[in-house]
Design a protein around this motif. Sequence first.
Motif, PDB file in Angstrom:
ATOM      1  N   ASN A   1       0.827  -1.212   0.000  1.00 22.70           N
ATOM      2  CA  ASN A   1       0.000   0.000   0.000  1.00 22.70           C
ATOM      3  C   ASN A   1       0.858   1.258   0.000  1.00 22.70           C
ATOM      4  OD1 ASN A   1      -3.026  -0.450   0.101  1.00 22.70           O
ATOM      5  ND2 ASN A   1      -2.377  -1.901   1.686  1.00 22.70           N
ATOM      6  N   THR A   2       2.011   1.199   0.628  1.00 23.36           N
ATOM      7  CA  THR A   2       2.942   2.327   0.576  1.00 23.36           C
ATOM      8  C   THR A   2       3.418   2.547  -0.849  1.00 23.36           C
ATOM      9  OG1 THR A   2       3.681   1.894   2.850  1.00 23.36           O
ATOM     10  CG2 THR A   2       5.104   3.252   1.466  1.00 23.36           C
ATOM     11  N   ALA A   3       3.747   1.455  -1.547  1.00 15.98           N
ATOM     12  CA  ALA A   3       4.187   1.565  -2.943  1.00 15.98           C
ATOM     13  C   ALA A   3       3.090   2.149  -3.826  1.00 15.98           C
ATOM     14  CB  ALA A   3       4.610   0.194  -3.462  1.00 15.98           C
ATOM     15  N   LEU A   4       1.836   1.846  -3.480  1.00 16.59           N
ATOM     16  CA  LEU A   4       0.690   2.379  -4.234  1.00 16.59           C
ATOM     17  C   LEU A   4       0.290   3.771  -3.754  1.00 16.59           C
ATOM     18  CD1 LEU A   4      -1.476  -0.870  -4.377  1.00 16.59           C
ATOM     19  CD2 LEU A   4      -0.475   0.317  -6.351  1.00 16.59           C
ATOM     20  N   LYS A   5       1.015   4.304  -2.770  1.00 17.16           N
ATOM     21  CA  LYS A   5       0.745   5.614  -2.168  1.00 17.16           C
ATOM     22  C   LYS A   5      -0.630   5.679  -1.525  1.00 17.16           C
ATOM     23  CE  LYS A   5       3.997   8.029  -5.184  1.00 17.16           C
ATOM     24  NZ  LYS A   5       4.244   9.147  -6.103  1.00 17.16           N
ATOM     25  N   GLN A   6      -1.088   4.516  -1.064  1.00 21.48           N
ATOM     26  CA  GLN A   6      -2.342   4.443  -0.321  1.00 21.48           C
ATOM     27  C   GLN A   6      -1.981   4.457   1.168  1.00 21.48           C
ATOM     28  OE1 GLN A   6      -4.630   1.781  -3.766  1.00 21.48           O
ATOM     29  NE2 GLN A   6      -4.178   0.841  -1.799  1.00 21.48           N
ATOM     30  N   TYR A   7      -1.637   5.673   1.624  1.00 22.56           N
ATOM     31  CA  TYR A   7      -0.997   5.788   2.925  1.00 22.56           C
ATOM     32  C   TYR A   7      -1.932   5.494   4.101  1.00 22.56           C
ATOM     33  CZ  TYR A   7       2.699   7.939   0.161  1.00 22.56           C
ATOM     34  OH  TYR A   7       3.686   8.174  -0.778  1.00 22.56           O
ATOM     35  N   ASP A   8      -3.200   5.827   3.968  1.00 25.93           N
ATOM     36  CA  ASP A   8      -4.119   5.529   5.069  1.00 25.93           C
ATOM     37  C   ASP A   8      -4.226   4.023   5.298  1.00 25.93           C
ATOM     38  OD1 ASP A   8      -4.624   8.183   5.560  1.00 25.93           O
ATOM     39  OD2 ASP A   8      -6.449   8.262   4.348  1.00 25.93           O
TER      40      ASP A   8
END
Length: 462
Positions: A346-353
């Motif tokens: 999710n970090t790689a996808l910039k889905q930080y929440d």
Amino acid sequence: MALEANERPDKPIAKFESMLKTDDVYFFDAEDFEDIIHHYLNHGKIALAKKAIKISLKQHPDSIELKLLDVEVLVFENNLDRAEQLLDKLQLLDRANEEIYIQRANIYSKKDNHSAAVNLLKKALELSEDSYDIYSLLGMEYLFMDEFKLAKESFMKCVHFDEQDYSSLYNVIYCFDFLEDFEGAIVYLNDYLDRNPYCEVAWHQLGKQYISKRMFKEALTAFDFAIISDDAFIGAYFEKGKVLEKLGKFNEAIENYETTIQIDDPTSHAYLRIGRCYERLSNDDMAKYYYYQTVHEDPLLDKGWLAITDFYYKKKDFNKALYYIDKALNIDGENPTYWKKSAIINTALKQYDQADYSFQQAVELGNYELDTWLSWANVAKANKDYDSGIRILAQGQEFYPESAEIQYKTVGILLLANDKINARIRLLDALKKNSEKIHLFQKEFPSYFKTAWTQNIIADNK
């Protein structure tokens, strides 16, 4: 009416079970009852063993051996007070019976008083003509006490009595391993193999010792001899495959893993190793096929799901990687490794929440690795939630109080939060503990590193 044993020529066990189905009562010698009871105890049929004991004691009320079997069952069922009472009575009748001391030792062992158990077993050794089983019990007590040298010596005596006692042989090697005496294990196994040259178990264990010494050529030879001794020995093929992997011989490794599948039912571990070999050979289609076979064979094998996830993550196909880690989480939502992998993707996808939530779950489930805290703080930093980042790093520092990475990252996030007072305090502390690692701060926060504020603090503390 009671029938004499010779009226029924059946074997004692069959005859006893026949008796239980009828209203007849057969008479058995005390030795026959001992055999019957041992049979049921060895096969885990405790209820039948108890029935046999009850009937046997009616027919032979003075038999000490049958009463000792009654004690054995009481100990097994944790009825320790009753067992000790019976042993007190039996010891008045026969003080020289080693089995009394063995059962008392078992009771002390159950109470975690292993040193007392050892003393009683040593007394039993003095009284016994057949010490084989006692040395095995002694070895286990020494293992409970972490006395691995003494345990090893006890199990060695068992192997000396019976060289086919592979359970004791395994325990000997376990002790060598725990003592990290790989050389000693190699000498011991080679000596054993001089007397038993076709023992596949010993060859297999010798190969594993050579692996510990990174003597891969010798390990392969040992596994080959294990296979010569027993060409259906799956463990030898599997370990040989692992060595071939280490040597970069992936095609040969695959052949050995496939042999294990041909000999017996396929295992998820074999499929996984084959998949990894094909991935190293850049055969993506075959790698995927075997990874999918892995999770099909065992949906709860976390390494299988992680292998598929990592496969797509390396290809930078983050959406597919997320899809498969989510499938893994649906199967086992209590696995901290799954949650950490989810957070990274999710970090790689910039889905930080979602990354923040996944890191939180990983930590709550027991993942306290250093990079977990650092990566989670990075997510908070990316979200510009600096207070959370500081709090996360403070938690991490409880586990890693000397970590320079945590110290300098905390300084940077405090500066991002415009808290120069606490940033100065933390920077001074970091410089005091790890001044040579200031490059960590320079690399992650170059703009703050170049400021006069930072340079003055560094200069003042040289």
